[in-house]
Design a protein around this motif. Sequence first.
Motif, PDB file in Angstrom:
ATOM      1  N   UNK A 295      35.854  23.083  -8.952  1.00  0.00           N
ATOM      2  CA  UNK A 295      35.860  21.626  -8.768  1.00  0.00           C
ATOM      3  C   UNK A 295      37.240  21.235  -8.236  1.00  0.00           C
ATOM      4  N   UNK A 296      37.293  20.756  -6.988  1.00  0.00           N
ATOM      5  CA  UNK A 296      38.596  20.391  -6.418  1.00  0.00           C
ATOM      6  C   UNK A 296      39.296  19.290  -7.212  1.00  0.00           C
ATOM      7  N   UNK A 297      40.617  19.390  -7.294  1.00  0.00           N
ATOM      8  CA  UNK A 297      41.407  18.384  -8.014  1.00  0.00           C
ATOM      9  C   UNK A 297      41.190  16.982  -7.464  1.00  0.00           C
ATOM     10  N   UNK A 298      40.996  16.861  -6.147  1.00  0.00           N
ATOM     11  CA  UNK A 298      40.854  15.523  -5.552  1.00  0.00           C
ATOM     12  C   UNK A 298      39.566  14.823  -5.981  1.00  0.00           C
ATOM     13  N   UNK A 299      38.648  15.551  -6.622  1.00  0.00           N
ATOM     14  CA  UNK A 299      37.433  14.928  -7.145  1.00  0.00           C
ATOM     15  C   UNK A 299      37.563  14.523  -8.610  1.00  0.00           C
ATOM     16  N   UNK A 300      38.637  14.973  -9.255  1.00  0.00           N
ATOM     17  CA  UNK A 300      38.751  14.797 -10.707  1.00  0.00           C
ATOM     18  C   UNK A 300      39.613  13.605 -11.100  1.00  0.00           C
ATOM     19  N   UNK A 301      39.005  12.770 -11.920  1.00  0.00           N
ATOM     20  CA  UNK A 301      39.697  11.627 -12.492  1.00  0.00           C
ATOM     21  C   UNK A 301      40.706  12.145 -13.510  1.00  0.00           C
ATOM     22  N   UNK A 302      41.841  11.514 -13.554  1.00  0.00           N
ATOM     23  CA  UNK A 302      42.851  11.858 -14.572  1.00  0.00           C
ATOM     24  C   UNK A 302      42.713  10.879 -15.709  1.00  0.00           C
ATOM     25  N   UNK A 303      42.477  11.408 -16.887  1.00  0.00           N
ATOM     26  CA  UNK A 303      42.215  10.555 -18.049  1.00  0.00           C
ATOM     27  C   UNK A 303      43.434  10.310 -18.923  1.00  0.00           C
ATOM     28  N   UNK A 304      44.567  10.923 -18.580  1.00  0.00           N
ATOM     29  CA  UNK A 304      45.768  10.710 -19.389  1.00  0.00           C
ATOM     30  C   UNK A 304      46.287   9.285 -19.172  1.00  0.00           C
ATOM     31  N   UNK A 305      46.742   8.619 -20.232  1.00  0.00           N
ATOM     32  CA  UNK A 305      47.275   7.261 -20.085  1.00  0.00           C
ATOM     33  C   UNK A 305      48.473   7.245 -19.131  1.00  0.00           C
TER      34      UNK A 305
ATOM     35  N   UNK B 179      48.529   7.890 -15.972  1.00  0.00           N
ATOM     36  CA  UNK B 179      48.483   8.799 -14.819  1.00  0.00           C
ATOM     37  C   UNK B 179      47.875   8.094 -13.614  1.00  0.00           C
ATOM     38  N   UNK B 180      48.306   8.533 -12.448  1.00  0.00           N
ATOM     39  CA  UNK B 180      47.781   7.973 -11.194  1.00  0.00           C
ATOM     40  C   UNK B 180      46.461   8.654 -10.851  1.00  0.00           C
ATOM     41  N   UNK B 181      45.507   7.919 -10.280  1.00  0.00           N
ATOM     42  CA  UNK B 181      44.250   8.547  -9.882  1.00  0.00           C
ATOM     43  C   UNK B 181      44.478   9.509  -8.707  1.00  0.00           C
ATOM     44  N   UNK B 182      43.604  10.483  -8.569  1.00  0.00           N
ATOM     45  CA  UNK B 182      43.716  11.461  -7.489  1.00  0.00           C
ATOM     46  C   UNK B 182      43.252  10.918  -6.148  1.00  0.00           C
ATOM     47  N   UNK B 183      42.505   9.866  -6.119  1.00  0.00           N
ATOM     48  CA  UNK B 183      42.012   9.308  -4.873  1.00  0.00           C
ATOM     49  C   UNK B 183      40.664   8.651  -5.066  1.00  0.00           C
ATOM     50  N   UNK B 184      40.069   8.147  -3.968  1.00  0.00           N
ATOM     51  CA  UNK B 184      38.829   7.380  -4.079  1.00  0.00           C
ATOM     52  C   UNK B 184      37.625   8.219  -4.527  1.00  0.00           C
ATOM     53  N   UNK B 185      37.681   9.543  -4.369  1.00  0.00           N
ATOM     54  CA  UNK B 185      36.566  10.386  -4.784  1.00  0.00           C
ATOM     55  C   UNK B 185      36.678  10.836  -6.234  1.00  0.00           C
ATOM     56  N   UNK B 186      37.785  10.533  -6.880  1.00  0.00           N
ATOM     57  CA  UNK B 186      38.026  10.963  -8.261  1.00  0.00           C
ATOM     58  C   UNK B 186      37.337  10.012  -9.231  1.00  0.00           C
ATOM     59  N   UNK B 187      36.012  10.113  -9.294  1.00  0.00           N
ATOM     60  CA  UNK B 187      35.229   9.183 -10.107  1.00  0.00           C
ATOM     61  C   UNK B 187      34.771   9.787 -11.436  1.00  0.00           C
ATOM     62  N   UNK B 188      34.881  11.117 -11.565  1.00  0.00           N
ATOM     63  CA  UNK B 188      34.469  11.777 -12.808  1.00  0.00           C
ATOM     64  C   UNK B 188      35.513  12.813 -13.211  1.00  0.00           C
TER      65      UNK B 188
END
Length: 144
Positions: free
Chosen positions: A40-50, A52-61
């Motif tokens: 699973x590419x990092x650019x698809x992964x949402x960061x759930x840490x308080x 933290x910046x999102x990885x991008x528009x595809x990081x929805x899960x």
Amino acid sequence: MSLRWSPKATHTVSAIGLGALLLASAAKHFRTPAFYYPVVPDYLCRRDEPGSRPNGPLAVMSREEWVASSGLLEVAAAVGLLVPATRKVAADATTAMFTAFLAGHIDALRRAYGPKGTPAERRIHTVRLPLQIPLILWSWSLRK
């Protein structure tokens, strides 16, 4: 009595084979999801840490949600392939799914050969990526 093997029987057995493979893979998604995390590419992964910046528009899960979702997609694809009335549509969808998975396999291979990659990761992902091609061709052949 001679046994005759028709093209239709071959097609059905092939669909059952791919369906069984997809069901086994889907089960592994839920039994040992960590096996699929590197794909699973990092650019698809949402960061759930308080904070933290999102990885991008595809990081929805999250990575875990992507793995679970792909497991559910594999179950749906398997069921679709096993039902003759839905086989053509399911074969198209399965081909698209395997083709989309190429991005994850390429990204995993890129990371394996990067500075943090290990020899084991290099071996695994060097073998894993080319396995997608026969899967794509197999699912494509079931469109008939």
